[in-house]
Structures are given as structure tokens and as C-alpha cells.
Motif scaffolding. Sequence first.
Motif, PDB file in Angstrom:
ATOM      1  N   UNK A 145       0.831  -1.212   0.000  1.00 46.21           N
ATOM      2  CA  UNK A 145       0.000   0.000   0.000  1.00 46.21           C
ATOM      3  C   UNK A 145       0.863   1.258   0.000  1.00 46.21           C
ATOM      4  N   UNK A 146       1.976   1.233   0.754  1.00 45.24           N
ATOM      5  CA  UNK A 146       2.890   2.379   0.741  1.00 45.24           C
ATOM      6  C   UNK A 146       3.402   2.635  -0.673  1.00 45.24           C
ATOM      7  N   UNK A 147       3.866   1.584  -1.328  1.00 48.15           N
ATOM      8  CA  UNK A 147       4.427   1.736  -2.672  1.00 48.15           C
ATOM      9  C   UNK A 147       3.368   2.219  -3.653  1.00 48.15           C
ATOM     10  N   UNK A 148       2.164   1.688  -3.521  1.00 42.78           N
ATOM     11  CA  UNK A 148       1.076   2.097  -4.416  1.00 42.78           C
ATOM     12  C   UNK A 148       0.739   3.574  -4.218  1.00 42.78           C
ATOM     13  N   UNK A 149       0.908   4.057  -2.971  1.00 35.65           N
ATOM     14  CA  UNK A 149       0.621   5.460  -2.678  1.00 35.65           C
ATOM     15  C   UNK A 149       1.784   6.378  -3.043  1.00 35.65           C
ATOM     16  N   UNK A 150       2.890   5.795  -3.552  1.00 33.76           N
ATOM     17  CA  UNK A 150       4.030   6.603  -3.946  1.00 33.76           C
ATOM     18  C   UNK A 150       5.025   6.872  -2.840  1.00 33.76           C
ATOM     19  N   UNK A 151       4.905   6.163  -1.720  1.00 37.51           N
ATOM     20  CA  UNK A 151       5.829   6.326  -0.593  1.00 37.51           C
ATOM     21  C   UNK A 151       6.826   5.184  -0.581  1.00 37.51           C
ATOM     22  N   UNK A 152       8.118   5.531  -0.558  1.00 41.22           N
ATOM     23  CA  UNK A 152       9.173   4.521  -0.547  1.00 41.22           C
ATOM     24  C   UNK A 152       9.639   4.294   0.888  1.00 41.22           C
ATOM     25  N   UNK A 153       9.333   3.121   1.497  1.00 37.59           N
ATOM     26  CA  UNK A 153       9.723   2.867   2.884  1.00 37.59           C
ATOM     27  C   UNK A 153      11.141   2.335   3.023  1.00 37.59           C
ATOM     28  N   UNK A 154      11.861   2.202   1.920  1.00 38.93           N
ATOM     29  CA  UNK A 154      13.179   1.580   1.985  1.00 38.93           C
ATOM     30  C   UNK A 154      13.038   0.084   2.216  1.00 38.93           C
ATOM     31  N   UNK A 155      13.999  -0.519   2.936  1.00 36.79           N
ATOM     32  CA  UNK A 155      13.909  -1.940   3.271  1.00 36.79           C
ATOM     33  C   UNK A 155      13.167  -2.094   4.588  1.00 36.79           C
ATOM     34  N   UNK A 156      12.196  -2.988   4.603  1.00 38.96           N
ATOM     35  CA  UNK A 156      11.420  -3.257   5.816  1.00 38.96           C
ATOM     36  C   UNK A 156      11.772  -4.642   6.318  1.00 38.96           C
TER      37      UNK A 156
END
Length: 270
Positions: free
Chosen positions: A96-107
Motif C-alpha cells: 500500500x505504501x508503494x502504491x501510494x508513492x511512498x518509498x519505505x526503503x527496506x522493511x
Amino acid sequence: RLTLFHSPLRAEAQQRSSMIRMARQVIADDLVMPYYQPKIDLRTGRVLGYEALLRWTHPRLGVQLPGSIAAAFEHGELAVALTRRMLDAVLCDVGCWLEAGFDPGRVAINASAADFTQDGFAEEVLEHLVRFAVPPAHVEIEVTETVFMGRGTNAVARALAQFAQAGISIALDDFGTGYASLTHLKDYPVNVLKIDRSFVSNIAEDAGDAAIVDAVVKLGGSFGMEVVAEGVETEEQAQLLLGLGCVVGQGFLLGRPQPYSAILPPRAGM
């Protein structure tokens, strides 16, 4: 032999039984809720990624810490089931983060020794990545030294090799507190060494702890690994770590664990 019974033993057994029963309910009702603690570049303050930490939601008491079901992590069946719940929840959040355009890095997702005893553990994780449309580069599997001990090391080696081949990073947690041999750093595809908080907490007062941190940083560097200091709680600790060459930290000074909804930045204009 002579065996003595002490009344505290009954209380311990009852507490363990209660934790096991509660963990079964958490799994059955899908009450697992990941919280995310950031990993920070100590030089710039930039968020490099997150570690997913298990929390669960009690119907009346709200968000609970994992210590409330600690006995479940020593129970093979329940430990595996909790990892599966976390895997689903974390990959859903990352997707969901990636779809929203937010890059969380490595989780980072923690995996137990029990997970690696399951046939097809690596294949299952990789299938989940496809299902949630999460690139492997956004995932880190975090293990402790216990996964290298005892029987089943061949299964561990195969799973870690599959993860590495797919592009998933491997982090070794609590480094220096267990019994893993230094040869494990050579024999397994470890990308990240995490310095245990017990060494970081006294780094300013204990020359021995500072020497251990210095040695781990140098060791990680010689293997081309990223080194992360856990439990950074004061600015003095952060500066000492930087002075020793450790540039990535995690701890309350840098960011407390938060739920998915608290991390996703607001959309522009909102």
C-alpha cells in the motif's frame, strides 16, 4: 533424585498457559498489528528503512506488546503462525505504501528458528511478495544467531540462499550476544549486522562495550556489511557511534515504533 516443588512454579506454569491461550486467540482472530521503527542515517537523519515489530490489539485493552504472549515464541507451531500473520500484514502495508508513492526503503521482518524448519519457508515468502506486488529489494529477513544452531542448518542454508538469490537482504540481529561462530558470516549471505542494545546503552560509560561496538563495526566493514546500532536513546550515544564509524542507528532517540497509518505521509494538498 529429589525434586522440590515451589509455589512460584505453579504461577509460572499458569502464566505460560495463559500466554499460549492468548496467542492462539490472537492468531485465530487475526489481531496481529505491525508497528514500524525507523532505521536512521546518523549523519543526515534520513530514514533508510524500518523494522516491523509485532503488536496485537486486545478487544478491550488496545495495543499490546509482544511480551504479553512471550511464551508463544518458544512454541514452534505458534511461533510459525505468528510469523505468517506478520508477513501478511507487513507485506500488505508495504504494498500500500508503494502504491501510494511512498518509498519505505527496506522493511525488516523477524523470522524464528522454527520458521526455517518448515518445508518451503523461502518459497512461501517469495510467493507472498508476488501476491502483494512487493519487490524483494524492499524486504529484509531478520534472524538471530539461534537459527544457525542445532539441527536443520542445511534447511537454513537453502532458505537464506534462496532469499539472497531473489534479492532479499538478510540481517543478523543481537550480534555478539549468542554463540554463532564468525564463520557463519562467511558461510551465510548476511548483509546486515545489528549491534545489540546491551552494548549501545553503556557505550559512554563502559570502555569494554565501546571496544565491542568498535570491533563489530570494523568486522562488518571488512565483510562489506551494513552495521546498525540498536537501542540508541541519547545524543551522546549517537555521536559516539558515529565516531566509531557506525552510521546507521535505531532507537527511541531516532524514532519510536508507529503503526502504518502514522507513517504514510499526507498527500499533497491534504
